[in-house]
Write a protein that holds these residues in place. Sequence first.
Motif, mmCIF file in Angstrom:
data_model
loop_
_atom_site.group_PDB
_atom_site.id
_atom_site.type_symbol
_atom_site.label_atom_id
_atom_site.label_comp_id
_atom_site.label_asym_id
_atom_site.label_seq_id
_atom_site.Cartn_x
_atom_site.Cartn_y
_atom_site.Cartn_z
ATOM 1 N N ALA A 73 0.835 -1.207 0.000
ATOM 2 C CA ALA A 73 0.000 0.000 0.000
ATOM 3 C C ALA A 73 0.872 1.260 0.000
ATOM 4 C CB ALA A 73 -0.930 -0.006 1.211
ATOM 5 N N TYR A 74 1.960 1.238 0.744
ATOM 6 C CA TYR A 74 2.907 2.363 0.787
ATOM 7 C C TYR A 74 3.460 2.639 -0.610
ATOM 8 C CZ TYR A 74 7.212 4.880 2.210
ATOM 9 O OH TYR A 74 8.231 5.782 2.363
ATOM 10 N N LEU A 75 3.850 1.575 -1.315
ATOM 11 C CA LEU A 75 4.397 1.728 -2.661
ATOM 12 C C LEU A 75 3.335 2.206 -3.651
ATOM 13 C CD1 LEU A 75 6.583 -1.501 -2.753
ATOM 14 C CD2 LEU A 75 7.416 0.846 -2.604
ATOM 15 N N MET A 76 2.109 1.762 -3.462
ATOM 16 C CA MET A 76 1.016 2.247 -4.308
ATOM 17 C C MET A 76 0.822 3.748 -4.120
ATOM 18 S SD MET A 76 -1.836 -0.793 -3.918
ATOM 19 C CE MET A 76 -3.109 0.104 -4.820
ATOM 20 N N LEU A 77 0.859 4.198 -2.884
ATOM 21 C CA LEU A 77 0.713 5.626 -2.607
ATOM 22 C C LEU A 77 1.863 6.413 -3.223
ATOM 23 C CD1 LEU A 77 -0.457 5.484 1.118
ATOM 24 C CD2 LEU A 77 -1.810 6.326 -0.820
ATOM 25 N N PRO B 86 -4.641 5.588 -5.293
ATOM 26 C CA PRO B 86 -4.263 6.123 -3.979
ATOM 27 C C PRO B 86 -5.377 6.071 -2.949
ATOM 28 C CG PRO B 86 -4.516 7.887 -5.593
ATOM 29 C CD PRO B 86 -4.522 6.595 -6.362
ATOM 30 N N ASP B 87 -6.635 6.228 -3.373
ATOM 31 C CA ASP B 87 -7.738 6.162 -2.410
ATOM 32 C C ASP B 87 -7.846 4.773 -1.793
ATOM 33 O OD1 ASP B 87 -8.395 5.138 -4.883
ATOM 34 O OD2 ASP B 87 -10.395 6.042 -4.993
ATOM 35 N N VAL B 88 -7.766 3.754 -2.637
ATOM 36 C CA VAL B 88 -7.814 2.373 -2.162
ATOM 37 C C VAL B 88 -6.570 2.051 -1.335
ATOM 38 C CG1 VAL B 88 -7.894 -0.059 -2.853
ATOM 39 C CG2 VAL B 88 -9.214 1.646 -4.123
ATOM 40 N N ALA B 89 -5.415 2.504 -1.815
ATOM 41 C CA ALA B 89 -4.162 2.222 -1.111
ATOM 42 C C ALA B 89 -4.163 2.804 0.298
ATOM 43 C CB ALA B 89 -2.982 2.781 -1.906
ATOM 44 N N GLN B 90 -4.660 4.022 0.459
ATOM 45 C CA GLN B 90 -4.697 4.645 1.780
ATOM 46 C C GLN B 90 -5.611 3.885 2.718
ATOM 47 O OE1 GLN B 90 -2.770 7.536 2.801
ATOM 48 N NE2 GLN B 90 -3.364 6.452 4.669
ATOM 49 N N GLN B 91 -6.755 3.448 2.194
ATOM 50 C CA GLN B 91 -7.691 2.672 3.017
ATOM 51 C C GLN B 91 -7.071 1.338 3.426
ATOM 52 O OE1 GLN B 91 -11.132 3.729 3.869
ATOM 53 N NE2 GLN B 91 -10.498 2.218 5.398
ATOM 54 N N GLN B 92 -6.404 0.683 2.481
ATOM 55 C CA GLN B 92 -5.761 -0.590 2.790
ATOM 56 C C GLN B 92 -4.655 -0.411 3.830
ATOM 57 O OE1 GLN B 92 -4.398 -2.806 -0.586
ATOM 58 N NE2 GLN B 92 -6.464 -3.160 -1.375
ATOM 59 N N ASP C 263 -4.391 1.964 6.159
ATOM 60 C CA ASP C 263 -4.996 2.248 7.467
ATOM 61 C C ASP C 263 -5.581 0.982 8.095
ATOM 62 O OD1 ASP C 263 -4.326 4.891 7.077
ATOM 63 O OD2 ASP C 263 -6.340 5.515 6.477
ATOM 64 N N ASP C 264 -6.310 0.206 7.286
ATOM 65 C CA ASP C 264 -6.950 -1.011 7.798
ATOM 66 C C ASP C 264 -5.914 -2.049 8.211
ATOM 67 O OD1 ASP C 264 -9.460 0.052 7.392
ATOM 68 O OD2 ASP C 264 -9.747 -0.907 5.439
ATOM 69 N N ALA C 265 -4.849 -2.187 7.406
ATOM 70 C CA ALA C 265 -3.827 -3.187 7.704
ATOM 71 C C ALA C 265 -3.069 -2.840 8.987
ATOM 72 C CB ALA C 265 -2.857 -3.310 6.530
ATOM 73 N N LEU C 266 -2.755 -1.567 9.178
ATOM 74 C CA LEU C 266 -2.067 -1.141 10.398
ATOM 75 C C LEU C 266 -2.921 -1.426 11.631
ATOM 76 C CD1 LEU C 266 -0.623 2.272 9.127
ATOM 77 C CD2 LEU C 266 0.731 0.269 9.770
ATOM 78 N N ALA C 267 -4.204 -1.096 11.541
ATOM 79 C CA ALA C 267 -5.105 -1.317 12.675
ATOM 80 C C ALA C 267 -5.284 -2.806 12.960
ATOM 81 C CB ALA C 267 -6.458 -0.661 12.397
ATOM 82 N N HIS D 81 7.440 4.102 10.221
ATOM 83 C CA HIS D 81 7.932 4.376 8.861
ATOM 84 C C HIS D 81 6.772 4.355 7.860
ATOM 85 C CE1 HIS D 81 11.515 3.762 5.903
ATOM 86 N NE2 HIS D 81 10.550 4.453 5.333
ATOM 87 N N ALA D 82 5.883 3.388 7.992
ATOM 88 C CA ALA D 82 4.772 3.230 7.050
ATOM 89 C C ALA D 82 3.798 4.401 7.101
ATOM 90 C CB ALA D 82 4.030 1.929 7.337
ATOM 91 N N LEU D 83 3.770 5.122 8.204
ATOM 92 C CA LEU D 83 2.862 6.252 8.350
ATOM 93 C C LEU D 83 3.434 7.543 7.759
ATOM 94 C CD1 LEU D 83 1.540 5.587 11.960
ATOM 95 C CD2 LEU D 83 0.170 5.579 9.857
ATOM 96 N N ARG D 84 4.696 7.528 7.365
ATOM 97 C CA ARG D 84 5.298 8.713 6.771
ATOM 98 C C ARG D 84 4.855 8.891 5.323
ATOM 99 N NH1 ARG D 84 11.387 7.045 8.631
ATOM 100 N NH2 ARG D 84 11.078 7.173 10.897
#
Length: 264
Positions: A50-54, A60-66, A68-72, A107-110
């Motif tokens: 998802a980070y690489l997609m962003l 990017p909309d799907v990547a950001q959702q993925q 966030d969901d994966a981190l949680a 790192h993934a949140l940057r």
Amino acid sequence: MNTSRNPVFALLLSCLLAVVSLPAQAVLNNAEAVNMSGLQRMLSQRIAKAYLMLGQDVRPDVAQQQLDDALALFDSNLEQLDAYAPTQEISEALSRVRLIWQDYREHALRQPDKTTAQALLSQSDLLLGACENVVKLIEAHAGSHSAVLVNRSGRQRMLSQRIAKLYLALSWRINDDSLAPQFQQAVNEFDQALQYLQNAEENTADIKLKLNKVAMQWRFSQAGFRLTDEQRYVPVVIFTTSEQLLKKMHEITGLYEGVMAGQG
């Protein structure tokens, strides 16, 4: 695109969340623990994907959702696995995961940056290895062949996301000569494990049917995985393929979990 109205995304998300639908106070059984610890492997790769997609502005909309969901979900699963830990060795292995996870999550949140993406890829591999160790320890503790099948099937989920992660790293032209060999190895491992699962004696009629569907899709998709020097990368296509494989393998892993739980 509004991801909440995307039926494919909604189905996938519901599948991923189903494995953590137990009440917070419930303690996992061995079958659930093998499945959930295996899911952590997948999330380690999904987050990097998802980070690489962003970073490349790929859906990017799907990547950001993925992301966030994966981190949680990783955080939630880690709490439940900590509560389950039946041995000191498993507890210590989970502590190792948590230590790596703290840096990786930060790192993934940057803001995604090509210059630091290689460091994130290294962290994702480090976390994957630590999660893999936890799965093996829980599988050994469970002590059944069905646990092996839950593990192998669950690992296919991880490989679907690892294939996508490495493909996206290649399409972003990240300077790392090991990416192409890693990508080919992941493709080979998925193929070999799929054959192993198809030959398992424990397979029910439903499992056989679903594995055959995966095999059909896998054969159809393999042409897109062949890398050449003149590669014209199609990250959206690979993203879609990997999501479909993830969803199907998650369903099959749940069926193997049911077989394992039924054996006591």
